[in-house]
Design an enzyme around this catalytic site. Structure first.
Site, PDB file in Angstrom:
ATOM      1  N   HIS A   1       3.948   7.118   3.841  1.00 18.09           N
ATOM      2  CA  HIS A   1       4.884   5.996   3.675  1.00 18.09           C
ATOM      3  C   HIS A   1       4.437   5.067   2.559  1.00 18.09           C
ATOM      4  O   HIS A   1       3.301   5.155   2.088  1.00 18.09           O
ATOM      5  CB  HIS A   1       5.067   5.216   4.986  1.00 18.09           C
ATOM      6  CG  HIS A   1       3.846   4.497   5.498  1.00 18.09           C
ATOM      7  ND1 HIS A   1       2.973   5.040   6.417  1.00 18.09           N
ATOM      8  CD2 HIS A   1       3.346   3.265   5.230  1.00 18.09           C
ATOM      9  CE1 HIS A   1       2.013   4.176   6.702  1.00 18.09           C
ATOM     10  NE2 HIS A   1       2.211   3.087   5.985  1.00 18.09           N
TER      11      HIS A   1
ATOM     12  N   GLU B   1       7.585   1.031   5.116  1.00 22.55           N
ATOM     13  CA  GLU B   1       7.024  -0.001   5.992  1.00 22.55           C
ATOM     14  C   GLU B   1       7.240  -1.346   5.312  1.00 22.55           C
ATOM     15  O   GLU B   1       7.084  -1.459   4.097  1.00 22.55           O
ATOM     16  CB  GLU B   1       5.513   0.257   6.185  1.00 22.55           C
ATOM     17  CG  GLU B   1       4.817  -0.798   7.046  1.00 22.55           C
ATOM     18  CD  GLU B   1       3.302  -0.534   7.215  1.00 22.55           C
ATOM     19  OE1 GLU B   1       2.740   0.256   6.434  1.00 22.55           O
ATOM     20  OE2 GLU B   1       2.723  -1.150   8.120  1.00 22.55           O
TER      21      GLU B   1
ATOM     22  N   HIS C   1       0.821  -1.210   0.000  1.00 24.81           N
ATOM     23  CA  HIS C   1       0.000   0.000   0.000  1.00 24.81           C
ATOM     24  C   HIS C   1       0.855   1.259   0.000  1.00 24.81           C
ATOM     25  O   HIS C   1       2.042   1.214   0.321  1.00 24.81           O
ATOM     26  CB  HIS C   1      -0.995   0.043   1.173  1.00 24.81           C
ATOM     27  CG  HIS C   1      -0.366   0.009   2.544  1.00 24.81           C
ATOM     28  ND1 HIS C   1      -0.126  -1.159   3.232  1.00 24.81           N
ATOM     29  CD2 HIS C   1       0.050   1.007   3.365  1.00 24.81           C
ATOM     30  CE1 HIS C   1       0.415  -0.881   4.412  1.00 24.81           C
ATOM     31  NE2 HIS C   1       0.547   0.440   4.524  1.00 24.81           N
TER      32      HIS C   1
HETATM   33 CO    CO Z   1       0.990   1.358   6.330  1.00 29.28          CO
END
Ligand code: CO
Length: 136
Positions: free
Chosen positions: A79, A130, A7
């Site tokens: 992020h 991440e 994502h």
């Molecule tokens: Co995230």
């Protein structure tokens, strides 16, 4: 090491308003809000077919998103999340290579119930990364 882009996360000042825009103006499949007190955020996931968009709103006084929104009140890219098959192995390789894992360096449980960790943005060209362990 990294696999698919799981994502892209966008910090937003108003989660309900942002969700409505994605749903009503962009015609996106928008999920239900999910409170993650351990991460100091409430999240909404949007299914973009080949990946997801995560909308992030601060939750609680110590939210890491609050400082971000203080600098960027309109919101912004926060992020990117890549999938890894083994997060402990990924953390060991990264740490050995000089990259910094945020927090105590140990994975935490993320929004999808999988272990996640974050890498220091100064080690990755100003981008917060991440990593999420996704089996299979
Ligand atoms: Co995230």
């Amino acid at each position: 090491m990294i696999g698919r882009l799981n994502h892209i996360a966008i910090a937003v000042p108003d989660l309900a308003a942002a969700s409505a825009k994605y749903r009503d103006l962009l015609g996106a499949k928008v999920g239900a809000p999910q409170a993650l007190p351990e991460h100091g955020v409430t999240v909404v996931f949007i299914d973009a077919g080949n990946t997801k968009v995560e909308l992030l709103e601060p939750l609680g006084a110590a939210s890491p998103i609050a400082a971000f929104l203080a600098k960027s009140p309109a919101g912004g890219m926060h992020h990117v999340c890549f999938e890894v098959p083994d997060i402990a192995a990924a953390a060991a390789t990264l740490t050995a290579g000089g990259a910094r894992v945020l927090g105590d360096g140990k994975p935490r449980t993320g929004a999808h119930g999988n272990p996640v960790l974050f890498l220091h943005p100064k080690d990755f060209d100003g981008t917060l990364i991440e990593l999420e362990e996704v089996g299979g």
